[in-house]
Design an enzyme around this catalytic site. Structure first.
Site, PDB file in Angstrom:
ATOM      1  CB  CYS A  24      -4.699 -11.206  27.502  1.00  0.00           C
ATOM      2  SG  CYS A  24      -5.612 -13.040  26.969  1.00  0.00           S
TER       3      CYS A  24
ATOM      4  CG  HIS B 277      -2.046 -10.957  23.522  1.00  0.00           C
ATOM      5  ND1 HIS B 277      -1.859 -10.805  24.698  1.00  0.00           N
ATOM      6  CD2 HIS B 277      -2.798 -11.535  22.489  1.00  0.00           C
ATOM      7  CE1 HIS B 277      -2.370 -12.029  24.996  1.00  0.00           C
ATOM      8  NE2 HIS B 277      -2.822 -12.320  24.175  1.00  0.00           N
TER       9      HIS B 277
ATOM     10  CD  GLU C  60       0.937  -8.622  25.152  1.00  0.00           C
ATOM     11  OE1 GLU C  60       0.545  -9.765  25.711  1.00  0.00           O
ATOM     12  OE2 GLU C  60      -0.206  -7.842  25.350  1.00  0.00           O
TER      13      GLU C  60
END
Length: 235
Positions: A108, A211, A213
């Protein structure tokens, strides 16, 4: 074979005047076989040099907007929120890590910062500068894919995932505009935004706009990306 230590760029909370961390960065690295540590928010070059030597790879995390001054623009009024100290710290680490060819992975803000620091530019605010029907700022839960990206064939990302289309989550209001001369595109969104970049002449420098994560728990492709990064960081 030693376990690679991955230095993760800290997140900063302006209101609480404190550093913090999303667990997904750490957990994504850990499940891929690495040991994550959060780096201090520091511009002490001697201290940073020791950390750069100690770490085997670096994850450039999300967070604040990248300062427009880095790519020679003035900030749009009330639409850009930067952390100058973080920009300075990350610029130093990025430069040094590239010089000694230690693996780098951006997520990001990470893709945005890496691109800007290496000579590219950004959309400061997508809703006003790149209007689109594609969802780039989803609401929770953040592990649900909301749009597709097309992966460039024969790119490192394609070779890793073995697919041309990938469904991704998305939560950002800035994005890559002009790609830095030393970087190459690995994926594009349905409305033409750059979604992944790499640096061909380094051991491993990848960055993605989505993303992993958040999605690594449910998405095998996200786990594969983390694994590729951690494996590249293994001594």
């Amino acid at each position: 074979m030693s376990i690679p230590i991955i230095g993760v760029m800290p997140l900063w909370d302006d209101e609480k005047n404190s550093m913090w961390m999303l667990p997904g960065y750490f957990e994504g690295i850990s499940q891929a076989g690495g040991v994550p540590i959060m780096l201090p928010l520091s511009v002490d070059k001697d201290g940073l040099d020791q950390l750069i030597e100690m770490c085997d790879g670096f994850l450039f995390s999300g967070g604040h907007d990248v300062s427009p001054e880095i790519y020679n623009e003035k900030p749009l009024d009330n639409l850009v929120s930067s952390c100058i100290r973080r920009d300075e710290m990350e610029a130093y680490i990025l430069k040094k890590a590239i010089e000694i060819d230690k693996p780098i992975f951006g997520i990001c803000r990470g893709i945005q910062f890496i691109n800007a620091a290496l000579g590219g530019s950004l959309y400061q605010d997508l809703p006003t500068q790149h209007k689109s029907e594609v969802e780039h700022h989803q609401t929770p839960p953040y592990d649900i894919p909301v749009h597709k990206v097309k992966i460039v064939k024969d790119s490192p990302l394609y070779k890793c995932l073995n697919t041309e289309l990938l469904e991704v989550n998305s939560y950002h209001h800035q994005a890559v505009r002009e790609v830095a001369p030393v970087l190459k595109t690995m994926a594009l969104s349905e409305d033409g935004l750059v979604e992944a970049l790499y640096k061909p002449d380094n051991k491993f420098l990848w960055a993605v706009q989505w993303h992993p994560e958040f999605s690594y728990k449910t998405d095998e492709k996200s786990r594969m990306i983390f694994k590729k990064f951690v494996d590249a960081s293994t001594l």
